[in-house]
Design a protein around this motif. Structure first.
Motif, short mmCIF file in Angstrom:
data_model
loop_
_atom_site.label_atom_id
_atom_site.label_comp_id
_atom_site.label_asym_id
_atom_site.label_seq_id
_atom_site.Cartn_x
_atom_site.Cartn_y
_atom_site.Cartn_z
N UNK A 1 17.58 52.26 73.45
CA UNK A 1 18.84 51.63 73.84
C UNK A 1 19.22 51.93 75.28
N UNK A 2 18.58 52.93 75.88
CA UNK A 2 19.00 53.47 77.17
C UNK A 2 19.10 52.43 78.28
N UNK A 3 18.10 51.57 78.49
CA UNK A 3 18.26 50.59 79.58
C UNK A 3 19.51 49.72 79.43
N UNK A 4 19.76 49.24 78.24
CA UNK A 4 20.95 48.42 78.01
C UNK A 4 22.23 49.21 78.17
N UNK B 1 20.45 44.20 77.87
CA UNK B 1 21.44 43.97 78.93
C UNK B 1 20.80 44.08 80.31
N UNK B 2 21.06 43.07 81.13
CA UNK B 2 20.70 43.04 82.54
C UNK B 2 21.94 42.58 83.29
N UNK B 3 21.89 42.62 84.61
CA UNK B 3 22.98 42.06 85.40
C UNK B 3 22.53 40.71 85.95
N UNK B 4 23.37 39.73 85.76
CA UNK B 4 23.13 38.40 86.33
C UNK B 4 24.27 38.10 87.28
N UNK B 5 23.92 37.90 88.53
CA UNK B 5 24.92 37.67 89.58
C UNK B 5 26.00 38.74 89.55
#
Length: 162
Positions: A102-105, A49-53
Motif C-alpha cells: 500500500x505504501x506507494x499509494x 494513487x498517482x498525481x495527475x496534473x
C-alpha cells in the motif's frame, strides 16, 4: 488502438493501447513503472494513487486515453538524485510500511494531502483523508505518524525557504 501521450515524472512518453486500458495498467505495462500497484481495479484500496496534473487520483479509475496530455507523477518520480522525498523519508523513519504493497499509494495520497492543507494537518484529518487507502497489514498508526512528521518537515522547509 489509441495513441496516448503523457508527461510522466517530467519526461514525455507515448504509447499505444486499447481504448479500455486503465491508466494504472498503461503505467505499469507500457511504461514499466511498477511502483504504482494494482490492488482492486475498483477504486477501493488506493494502491494505484498517482498525481495527475498535481492532484492525487486513483489510476484504476481513469482510462489511459482520458489522461492523454496530462502530467503524471508516480512514486518513482518523487525521489531526486538518490535522495528520498520527505514523505518517503518519514515513512521509512516511522516504519509507516510493513509489506509495502500500500505504501506507494499512501505516500502519494499523503503528499497531496500535505500540499492541499499547507501544513495545517492534525491526526483526525490525516486519518479521515487516508480512508480511501487500505493497509492490509494494519500499519495505520505508524502511517499516520509518518504523514504528520512529513507535514512538519515540509512545513519547516517551506518556512525556511521564505
Amino acid at each position: 488502438m489509441a495513441k496516448v501521450t503523457l508527461t510522466v515524472n517530467g519526461r514525455t512518453v507515448s504509447g499505444e493501447c486499447e481504448d479500455r486500458t486503465l491508466l494504472v495498467h498503461f503505467i505499469r505495462e507500457k511504461l514499466g513503472l511498477t511502483g504504482t500497484h494494482v490492488g482492486c481495479d475498483t477504486t477501493q484500496c488506493g494502491a494505484c494513487v498517482v498525481h495527475m496534473d498535481g492532484k492525487s487520483i486513483k489510476s484504476c479509475s481513469i482510462l489511459a486515453v482520458q489522461a492523454s496530455g496530462s502530467s503524471i507523477t508516480t512514486i518513482e518520480g518523487l525521489s531526486s538524485g538518490g535522495e528520498l522525498h520527505p514523505v518517503q523519508a518519514a515513512f521509512k523513519e516511522h516504519h509507516g510500511l510493513q509489506c509495502g504493497f500500500c505504501t506507494p499509494g499512501m505516500v502519494m495520497t499523503a503528499l497531496d494531502m500535505i500540499c492541499r492543507h499547507n501544513g495545517a494537518l492534525d491526526e483526525a484529518t490525516v486519518r479521515h483523508e487516508l480512508e480511501g487507502n487500505i493497509c492490509r497489514c494494519t500499519g495505520y498508526h505508524n502511517i499516520v505518524k509518518a504523514v504528520l512528521s512529513a507535514n512538519e518537515a515540509m512545513t519547516a522547509g517551506r518556512q525556511a525557504a521564505e
